[in-house]
Enzyme design. Structure first.
Site, PDB file in Angstrom:
ATOM      1  N   TYR A 152       5.845   0.572  -5.716  1.00 44.65           N
ATOM      2  CA  TYR A 152       7.023  -0.251  -5.437  1.00 44.65           C
ATOM      3  C   TYR A 152       7.279  -1.071  -6.690  1.00 44.65           C
ATOM      4  O   TYR A 152       6.593  -2.055  -6.949  1.00 44.65           O
ATOM      5  CB  TYR A 152       6.789  -1.133  -4.213  1.00 44.65           C
ATOM      6  CG  TYR A 152       7.000  -0.399  -2.914  1.00 44.65           C
ATOM      7  CD1 TYR A 152       8.219  -0.474  -2.243  1.00 44.65           C
ATOM      8  CD2 TYR A 152       5.997   0.390  -2.354  1.00 44.65           C
ATOM      9  CE1 TYR A 152       8.429   0.208  -1.051  1.00 44.65           C
ATOM     10  CE2 TYR A 152       6.195   1.080  -1.169  1.00 44.65           C
ATOM     11  CZ  TYR A 152       7.412   0.982  -0.526  1.00 44.65           C
ATOM     12  OH  TYR A 152       7.616   1.667   0.653  1.00 44.65           O
ATOM     13  N   TYR A 201       0.991  13.352   9.257  1.00 48.47           N
ATOM     14  CA  TYR A 201       0.621  13.738   7.901  1.00 48.47           C
ATOM     15  C   TYR A 201      -0.161  15.053   7.921  1.00 48.47           C
ATOM     16  O   TYR A 201      -0.837  15.382   8.897  1.00 48.47           O
ATOM     17  CB  TYR A 201      -0.231  12.651   7.254  1.00 48.47           C
ATOM     18  CG  TYR A 201       0.520  11.413   6.830  1.00 48.47           C
ATOM     19  CD1 TYR A 201       1.661  10.986   7.509  1.00 48.47           C
ATOM     20  CD2 TYR A 201       0.071  10.646   5.762  1.00 48.47           C
ATOM     21  CE1 TYR A 201       2.339   9.845   7.115  1.00 48.47           C
ATOM     22  CE2 TYR A 201       0.741   9.495   5.359  1.00 48.47           C
ATOM     23  CZ  TYR A 201       1.874   9.096   6.041  1.00 48.47           C
ATOM     24  OH  TYR A 201       2.539   7.973   5.649  1.00 48.47           O
ATOM     25  N   GLU A 239      -2.481  15.807  11.265  1.00 48.34           N
ATOM     26  CA  GLU A 239      -2.515  14.877  12.390  1.00 48.34           C
ATOM     27  C   GLU A 239      -1.713  15.470  13.546  1.00 48.34           C
ATOM     28  O   GLU A 239      -0.616  15.999  13.347  1.00 48.34           O
ATOM     29  CB  GLU A 239      -1.899  13.534  12.001  1.00 48.34           C
ATOM     30  CG  GLU A 239      -2.604  12.831  10.859  1.00 48.34           C
ATOM     31  CD  GLU A 239      -1.895  11.563  10.417  1.00 48.34           C
ATOM     32  OE1 GLU A 239      -2.560  10.691   9.846  1.00 48.34           O
ATOM     33  OE2 GLU A 239      -0.666  11.456  10.642  1.00 48.34           O
ATOM     34  N   ARG A 260     -10.309   4.145  10.844  1.00 48.41           N
ATOM     35  CA  ARG A 260      -9.690   2.852  11.101  1.00 48.41           C
ATOM     36  C   ARG A 260     -10.211   2.264  12.409  1.00 48.41           C
ATOM     37  O   ARG A 260     -10.562   3.001  13.331  1.00 48.41           O
ATOM     38  CB  ARG A 260      -8.167   2.993  11.183  1.00 48.41           C
ATOM     39  CG  ARG A 260      -7.520   3.556   9.917  1.00 48.41           C
ATOM     40  CD  ARG A 260      -6.015   3.658  10.067  1.00 48.41           C
ATOM     41  NE  ARG A 260      -5.363   4.078   8.828  1.00 48.41           N
ATOM     42  CZ  ARG A 260      -4.045   4.140   8.662  1.00 48.41           C
ATOM     43  NH1 ARG A 260      -3.244   3.813   9.680  1.00 48.41           N
ATOM     44  NH2 ARG A 260      -3.528   4.520   7.498  1.00 48.41           N
ATOM     45  N   ASP A 291      -2.288   0.535   9.675  1.00 45.25           N
ATOM     46  CA  ASP A 291      -2.686   0.693   8.274  1.00 45.25           C
ATOM     47  C   ASP A 291      -3.646  -0.397   7.820  1.00 45.25           C
ATOM     48  O   ASP A 291      -4.607  -0.135   7.088  1.00 45.25           O
ATOM     49  CB  ASP A 291      -1.453   0.676   7.369  1.00 45.25           C
ATOM     50  CG  ASP A 291      -0.583   1.911   7.533  1.00 45.25           C
ATOM     51  OD1 ASP A 291      -1.014   2.866   8.211  1.00 45.25           O
ATOM     52  OD2 ASP A 291       0.531   1.922   6.980  1.00 45.25           O
ATOM     53  N   ARG A 301       8.616  12.201  -0.215  1.00 42.41           N
ATOM     54  CA  ARG A 301       9.161  11.564   0.984  1.00 42.41           C
ATOM     55  C   ARG A 301      10.296  10.619   0.600  1.00 42.41           C
ATOM     56  O   ARG A 301      10.230   9.929  -0.416  1.00 42.41           O
ATOM     57  CB  ARG A 301       8.045  10.794   1.689  1.00 42.41           C
ATOM     58  CG  ARG A 301       8.486   9.935   2.863  1.00 42.41           C
ATOM     59  CD  ARG A 301       7.283   9.233   3.468  1.00 42.41           C
ATOM     60  NE  ARG A 301       7.645   8.307   4.534  1.00 42.41           N
ATOM     61  CZ  ARG A 301       6.756   7.650   5.287  1.00 42.41           C
ATOM     62  NH1 ARG A 301       5.457   7.820   5.070  1.00 42.41           N
ATOM     63  NH2 ARG A 301       7.162   6.834   6.243  1.00 42.41           N
ATOM     64  N   TYR A 352       2.696   6.777  -6.095  1.00 45.72           N
ATOM     65  CA  TYR A 352       3.974   6.070  -6.028  1.00 45.72           C
ATOM     66  C   TYR A 352       3.721   4.579  -6.158  1.00 45.72           C
ATOM     67  O   TYR A 352       2.619   4.085  -5.896  1.00 45.72           O
ATOM     68  CB  TYR A 352       4.733   6.376  -4.726  1.00 45.72           C
ATOM     69  CG  TYR A 352       4.082   5.845  -3.472  1.00 45.72           C
ATOM     70  CD1 TYR A 352       4.435   4.603  -2.933  1.00 45.72           C
ATOM     71  CD2 TYR A 352       3.110   6.589  -2.799  1.00 45.72           C
ATOM     72  CE1 TYR A 352       3.840   4.120  -1.778  1.00 45.72           C
ATOM     73  CE2 TYR A 352       2.506   6.115  -1.645  1.00 45.72           C
ATOM     74  CZ  TYR A 352       2.877   4.879  -1.137  1.00 45.72           C
ATOM     75  OH  TYR A 352       2.277   4.405   0.003  1.00 45.72           O
ATOM     76  N   ARG A 360       8.560  12.450  14.724  1.00 47.65           N
ATOM     77  CA  ARG A 360       7.484  13.233  14.117  1.00 47.65           C
ATOM     78  C   ARG A 360       6.892  14.193  15.145  1.00 47.65           C
ATOM     79  O   ARG A 360       5.892  13.899  15.799  1.00 47.65           O
ATOM     80  CB  ARG A 360       6.405  12.308  13.568  1.00 47.65           C
ATOM     81  CG  ARG A 360       6.860  11.467  12.379  1.00 47.65           C
ATOM     82  CD  ARG A 360       5.722  10.603  11.859  1.00 47.65           C
ATOM     83  NE  ARG A 360       6.109   9.826  10.691  1.00 47.65           N
ATOM     84  CZ  ARG A 360       5.299   9.037  10.003  1.00 47.65           C
ATOM     85  NH1 ARG A 360       4.020   8.913  10.378  1.00 47.65           N
ATOM     86  NH2 ARG A 360       5.735   8.365   8.954  1.00 47.65           N
ATOM     87  N   ARG A 392      -6.993   8.837  10.477  1.00 46.13           N
ATOM     88  CA  ARG A 392      -5.653   9.166   9.983  1.00 46.13           C
ATOM     89  C   ARG A 392      -5.710   9.618   8.518  1.00 46.13           C
ATOM     90  O   ARG A 392      -6.739   9.552   7.879  1.00 46.13           O
ATOM     91  CB  ARG A 392      -4.718   7.959  10.111  1.00 46.13           C
ATOM     92  CG  ARG A 392      -4.198   7.690  11.533  1.00 46.13           C
ATOM     93  CD  ARG A 392      -2.772   7.154  11.472  1.00 46.13           C
ATOM     94  NE  ARG A 392      -1.884   8.095  10.778  1.00 46.13           N
ATOM     95  CZ  ARG A 392      -0.756   7.733  10.161  1.00 46.13           C
ATOM     96  NH1 ARG A 392      -0.399   6.447  10.133  1.00 46.13           N
ATOM     97  NH2 ARG A 392      -0.004   8.642   9.556  1.00 46.13           N
TER      98      ARG A 392
END
EC number: 3.2.1.18
Length: 428
Positions: free
Chosen positions: A181, A370, A387, A45, A50, A245, A179, A340, A25
């Protein structure tokens, strides 16, 4: 095993080995002009989740005209920290030295992003490796967390770079989109974060990658994964365009006149939809080889509303607005508001005006996710690593090479015509 990609055809580079097992991914794509080399990165992965990321992998592609010959898959074990999983590849090429910097994050164990956000306890490290031979060999890992974030880390519940490519500006500055949080305050009695919200920002270097810093958060809107592209208007001023996004069913756009340290004119683009929860997308700038009629509908009712602006930079942006741009933008993203699916390529001939995106040319029909774009300006070529699948978007990561003329023939100069149907632009 070597594979060859021919222009206008999709070529799978990374294939899922089992629907419950090894999955690839998070694509990132970089083109190195002097060596005619594509670098295609992805996460390997153990499952599609994730938290089950393992390490990064790479395939190198040699461009020969409108063909790309791909070498074997190579695990990038240099891009690891003990006890951490490696995620979010974000490469950038420094033209003067020829050095490729590969940024990524290393996350402790199987700690999820949600766990970090809820607890306010960051488990991510900001790292990079570099290559001086177009990706044939790589340096040892360097952890930049303390240098770039330092004491501010207590306000960053978690963070990530990219994913996708970074860029080098005309000024020489290297820019890595990122980015975080951000935690503005804490419930001290419970030791829990309060009002944590994600915001995009840039990480940059002005000394060819020796030292790195971060810019200001893009506020007030919630923005997450982003990419940037530098555009130049007729007045000659370079402006950094950011596409981010959001969970708001529309893409966020912002402009910077200080090389990415801060952004103004943050707005939602009604022409660029987001599926539920949003999805990463890619953007590149390029100088067109040929110029058809430009977009006229800058006063569309879908023009975004300005959310934030900086008086100090408004004059420069106003000087550029309304003039034909020397740079165009290309953008890749799923085209449905519901899920998606159907990866689209959008064109913007006037990046500094509102609502001037074309209808999408559908590059892949079906599940997608993505993506990352690369522009080969002098050759009039573009690469897209994305993807896709027939049932799920994580079945494979494919590569597509296409031409400037191909884009124009599919989009036919369309910008805002309401009667056009995206299905007209579907590509087999």
């Amino acid at each position: 095993m070597e594979e060859v990609t021919t222009c206008s055809f999709n070529s799978p580079l990374f294939r899922q080995e089992d629907d419950r097992g090894i999955t690839y991914r998070i694509p990132a794509l970089l083109y190195i002009p002097p060596t005619h080399t594509f670098l295609a990165f992805a996460e390997k992965r153990s499952t599609r989740r994730d938290e089950d990321a393992l390490h990064l992998v790479l395939r190198r592609g040699l461009r020969i005209g409108q063909l790309v010959q791909w070498g074997p898959l190579k695990p990038l074990m240099e891009a690891t920290l003990p006890g951490h999983r490696t995620m979010n590849p974000c490469p950038v090429w420094e033209q003067k030295s020829g050095c490729v910097f590969l940024f990524f994050i290393c996350v402790r164990g199987h700690v999820t992003e949600r766990q970090q956000i809820v607890s306010g306890r960051n488990a991510a490290r900001l790292c990079f490796i570099y290559s001086q031979d177009a990706g044939c060999s790589w340096s040892e890992v360097r952890d930049l967390t303390e240098e770039v974030i330092g004491s501010e880390l207590k306000h960053w519940a978690t963070f990530a770079v990219g994913p996708g490519h970074g860029i080098q500006l005309q000024s020489g500055r290297l820019v890595i989109p990122a980015y975080t949080y951000y935690i503005p305050s804490w419930f001290f009695c419970f030791q829990l974060p309060c009002k944590t919200r994600p915001h995009s920002l840039m990480i940059y270097s002005d000394d060819l990658g020796v030292t790195w810093h971060h810019g200001r958060l893009i506020r007030p809107m919630v923005t997450v994964e982003c990419e940037v592209a530098e555009v130049t208007g007729r007045a000659g001023h370079p402006v950094l365009y950011c596409s981010a996004r959001t969970p708001n069913r529309c893409r966020a756009e912002a402009l910077s006149t200080d090389h990415g340290e801060g952004f103004q004119r943050l707005a939602l683009s009604r022409q660029l939809c987001e599926p539920p929860h949003g999805c990463q997308g890619s953007v590149v700038s390029f100088r067109p080889l040929e110029i058809p009629h430009r977009c006229q509908d800058s006063s569309s009712k879908d023009a975004p509303t300005i959310q934030q602006s900086s008086p100090g930079s408004s004059l420069r942006l106003e000087e550029e607005a309304g003039t034909p741009s020397e740079s165009w933008l290309l953008y890749s993203h799923p085209t449905s508001r519901k899920q998606r699916v159907d990866l689209g390529i959008y064109l913007n001939q006037t990046p500094l005006e509102a609502a001037c995106w074309s209808r999408p040319w559908i590059l892949h029909c079906g599940p997608c996710g993505y993506s990352d774009l690369a522009a080969l300006e002098e050759e009039g070529l573009f690469g897209c690593l994305f993807e896709c699948g027939t049932k799920q978007e994580c079945e494979q990561i494919a590569f597509r090479l296409f031409t400037h003329r191909e884009i124009l023939s599919h989009l036919q100069g369309d910008c805002t015509s309401p009667g056009r149907n995206p299905s007209q632009f579907k590509s087999n």
